[in-house]
Design a protein around this motif. Structure first.
Motif, PDB file in Angstrom:
ATOM      1  N   TYR A 129     -10.440   1.892   1.776  1.00  0.00           N
ATOM      2  CA  TYR A 129     -10.108   0.782   0.884  1.00  0.00           C
ATOM      3  C   TYR A 129     -11.298   0.304   0.039  1.00  0.00           C
ATOM      4  O   TYR A 129     -11.165  -0.675  -0.699  1.00  0.00           O
ATOM      5  CB  TYR A 129      -9.566  -0.397   1.702  1.00  0.00           C
ATOM      6  N   MET A 146     -11.205  -1.118  -3.565  1.00  0.00           N
ATOM      7  CA  MET A 146     -10.504  -2.377  -3.829  1.00  0.00           C
ATOM      8  C   MET A 146     -11.469  -3.532  -4.088  1.00  0.00           C
ATOM      9  O   MET A 146     -11.036  -4.611  -4.509  1.00  0.00           O
ATOM     10  CB  MET A 146      -9.609  -2.740  -2.637  1.00  0.00           C
ATOM     11  N   LYS A 147     -12.767  -3.322  -3.851  1.00  0.00           N
ATOM     12  CA  LYS A 147     -13.740  -4.419  -3.996  1.00  0.00           C
ATOM     13  C   LYS A 147     -13.642  -5.030  -5.399  1.00  0.00           C
ATOM     14  O   LYS A 147     -13.620  -4.323  -6.407  1.00  0.00           O
ATOM     15  CB  LYS A 147     -15.163  -3.899  -3.752  1.00  0.00           C
ATOM     16  N   MET A 163     -11.055  -6.784  -6.501  1.00  0.00           N
ATOM     17  CA  MET A 163      -9.666  -6.990  -6.956  1.00  0.00           C
ATOM     18  C   MET A 163      -9.274  -8.461  -6.847  1.00  0.00           C
ATOM     19  O   MET A 163      -9.799  -9.201  -6.008  1.00  0.00           O
ATOM     20  CB  MET A 163      -8.693  -6.143  -6.120  1.00  0.00           C
ATOM     21  N   VAL A 189      -2.499   0.398  -4.597  1.00  0.00           N
ATOM     22  CA  VAL A 189      -2.446  -0.893  -3.899  1.00  0.00           C
ATOM     23  C   VAL A 189      -2.143  -2.006  -4.900  1.00  0.00           C
ATOM     24  O   VAL A 189      -2.780  -2.097  -5.961  1.00  0.00           O
ATOM     25  CB  VAL A 189      -3.776  -1.210  -3.189  1.00  0.00           C
ATOM     26  N   THR A 190      -1.161  -2.839  -4.541  1.00  0.00           N
ATOM     27  CA  THR A 190      -0.925  -4.081  -5.283  1.00  0.00           C
ATOM     28  C   THR A 190      -1.338  -5.228  -4.372  1.00  0.00           C
ATOM     29  O   THR A 190      -0.732  -5.453  -3.318  1.00  0.00           O
ATOM     30  CB  THR A 190       0.549  -4.234  -5.673  1.00  0.00           C
ATOM     31  N   LEU A 191      -2.397  -5.933  -4.764  1.00  0.00           N
ATOM     32  CA  LEU A 191      -2.956  -6.998  -3.922  1.00  0.00           C
ATOM     33  C   LEU A 191      -2.147  -8.275  -4.108  1.00  0.00           C
ATOM     34  O   LEU A 191      -1.967  -8.751  -5.238  1.00  0.00           O
ATOM     35  CB  LEU A 191      -4.418  -7.233  -4.306  1.00  0.00           C
ATOM     36  N   VAL A 203       0.849  -1.188   0.000  1.00  0.00           N
ATOM     37  CA  VAL A 203       0.000   0.000   0.000  1.00  0.00           C
ATOM     38  C   VAL A 203       0.886   1.241   0.000  1.00  0.00           C
ATOM     39  O   VAL A 203       1.696   1.435   0.909  1.00  0.00           O
ATOM     40  CB  VAL A 203      -0.928   0.029   1.243  1.00  0.00           C
ATOM     41  N   THR A 219      -3.196  -4.462  -9.516  1.00  0.00           N
ATOM     42  CA  THR A 219      -2.838  -3.155  -8.940  1.00  0.00           C
ATOM     43  C   THR A 219      -3.920  -2.144  -9.278  1.00  0.00           C
ATOM     44  O   THR A 219      -4.421  -2.108 -10.404  1.00  0.00           O
ATOM     45  CB  THR A 219      -1.489  -2.661  -9.484  1.00  0.00           C
ATOM     46  N   ARG A 220      -4.308  -1.337  -8.272  1.00  0.00           N
ATOM     47  CA  ARG A 220      -5.300  -0.277  -8.507  1.00  0.00           C
ATOM     48  C   ARG A 220      -4.832   1.020  -7.858  1.00  0.00           C
ATOM     49  O   ARG A 220      -4.229   1.013  -6.794  1.00  0.00           O
ATOM     50  CB  ARG A 220      -6.662  -0.656  -7.904  1.00  0.00           C
ATOM     51  N   PHE A 245     -11.165  -6.496   5.066  1.00  0.00           N
ATOM     52  CA  PHE A 245     -11.876  -5.642   4.104  1.00  0.00           C
ATOM     53  C   PHE A 245     -13.344  -5.554   4.520  1.00  0.00           C
ATOM     54  O   PHE A 245     -14.087  -6.539   4.441  1.00  0.00           O
ATOM     55  CB  PHE A 245     -11.738  -6.232   2.693  1.00  0.00           C
TER      56      PHE A 245
END
Length: 447
Positions: A202, A205-206, A208, A239-241, A174, A213-214, A195
């Motif tokens: 956040y 991010m739903k 992802m 963010v890179t999940l 993050v 990455t978003r 989450f």
């Protein structure tokens, strides 16, 4: 060690007294001897080894005024607590010495003035009728507690191909920037979070997937952000999940009940939950009832509060708030600076509550005095044994802890306070308004 002193008490105003204390010649001489012994060890005088300078040399070097001032301070602080115990006064402020006549080889007399606990006149603390809310323990509430237990015993499993959903856990890199500069406090190389719909920062991010990455922004403008240094600012988030984990809950059956504790069946677990909830509901209802009774009593009792008592209660409130901030590696002063609040104005916000709480404390103690409510040694011992059992320690070990400082006195005060509250419940009428959980906390004042 306490000593017998000559004392005289004079009322010099509402809640204010002058206490005259006479200290005998022997104790005055002992105080001077102690002072010179200490001075000989700590003061370096040319030509003399430490501790070897004669008393007349020390006296000339230090000077008569400085000697008198220090010996007087030591004597007053030594005998004042004994004088208070002897006169059974209840100081509520620091004392100031108005008159004193200290001379070596003579009796020492001083007059200390201070505020004392106010005397209360008529108090009507019987026969009130109050109505308070009490939680209605129903199947829905028991079901809610069961769900919380399921979550406690749940396990998380990795989600390889799925998308991030509410109540999932995620790990990822993050990066958060504020005013174009990456913020080290909010950025994380391997952040791990649950989450949820409440975590507004956040929410984008739903959906992802691992590896995705978003980038998105967050406006820090909600009530929850008000005390934050980011309030009113826009945060840029990248963010890179890396990983998603999803909780799986155990089935509600007899096996689950056995896993939770010493229960043979799910019905036994439910029965225990109901019993615990009902006991808590009764206790909470009684506490609310006593609070309402005391409101009625205080409203009809005239009390001239010494300002020192109110200030000490405000000190207590403010120090608790500062302690909470320090748990989060901050402080009250930092909060006031961020909020652009003045310390004195902040303290004033608590004055009304402090005045009420101080009156309640005085009224409760006065009821105990008038009804001669005292904690017997047997009652004290029973409380110690119960607490030792609750804490999983021996009675001797707990007594050892209590013997340090004011531990035993504080515990006796707690038991006495409880007995006074039980007396109020027995001597007043309480009606309980049974309320479902959804309505239970509505309208309650935030503490």
């Amino acid at each position: 060690m306490s000593m017998q002193l000559k004392t005289q008490v004079q009322e010099i105003g509402p809640n204010k007294v002058a206490l005259t204390v006479e200290v005998g010649k022997e104790q005055v001489s002992a105080a001077y001897d102690h002072f010179f012994q200490r001075a000989a060890r700590t003061i370096k005088i040319p030509g003399f080894r430490p501790g070897k300078a004669p008393r007349p040399v020390l006296a000339k070097f230090i000077g008569p005024d400085a000697i008198r001032e220090q010996v007087e301070e030591e004597l007053v602080n030594q005998v004042y607590p004994d004088a208070i115990r002897q006169t059974k006064l209840h100081p509520v402020s620091d004392f100031s010495v108005e008159e004193s006549n200290l001379a070596e080889g003579e009796c020492f007399t001083f007059k200390a003035t201070f505020d004392v606990r106010p005397k209360l006149g008529d108090i009507n603390y019987r026969g009130h009728t109050v109505t308070v809310k009490r939680l209605d323990v129903d199947d829905e509430l028991i079901g809610k507690v069961l769900e919380q237990r399921r979550e406690q015993f749940g396990k998380t499993v990795p989600v390889e191909d799925g998308e991030l959903q509410f109540n999932d856990y995620f790990m990822g890199k993050v990066a958060v920037s504020c005013d174009g500069v990456e913020d080290a406090e909010l950025s994380e190389e391997k952040g791990y979070h649950k989450f949820t719909e409440d975590g507004r920062m956040y929410l984008p991010m739903k959906g992802m997937k691992p590896g995705e990455t978003r980038s998105f922004t967050y406006e820090a403008n909600t009530d929850a952000d008000k005390d934050s240094k980011y309030f009113g600012k826009t945060l840029d988030i990248n963010v890179t999940l890396e990983r998603i984990s999803r909780p799986t809950l155990p089935a509600l059956n007899d096996e689950f009940a056995k896993e939770v504790g010493d229960f043979a069946t799910l019905d036994e677990l439910k029965a225990k939950i109901r019993k615990d909830l009902e006991e808590h509901a009764v206790k909470d209802g009684e506490e609310r009832a006593v609070d309402e009774i005391l409101k009625e009593v205080v409203a009809k009792t005239h009390v001239d509060l010494p300002s020192a008592m109110v200030e000490r209660t405000i000190d207590y409130f403010v120090s608790n708030i500062d302690r909470r901030w320090r748990q989060f590696n901050s402080s009250l002063s930092e909060f006031l600076k961020r909020s652009n609040k003045d310390y004195k104005a902040f303290r004033e916000e608590f004055r009304e509550k402090a005045e009420f709480e101080t009156k309640v404390m005085l009224v409760v103690d006065e009821i105990g005095e008038r009804e001669k409510i005292e904690v017997s040694d047997a009652e004290f011992r029973a409380e110690v044994e119960k607490r030792a059992s609750d804490y999983g320690m021996t009675v001797d070990k707990l007594m050892e802890h209590l013997s340090k400082g004011d531990g035993e006195e504080n515990l006796r005060h707690t038991v006495r306070d409880r007995q006074i509250r039980e007396f109020l419940l027995k001597n007043n009428t309480v009606h309980y308004d049974m309320v479902k959980e959804a309505e239970f906390n509505k309208g309650d004042n935030a503490q």
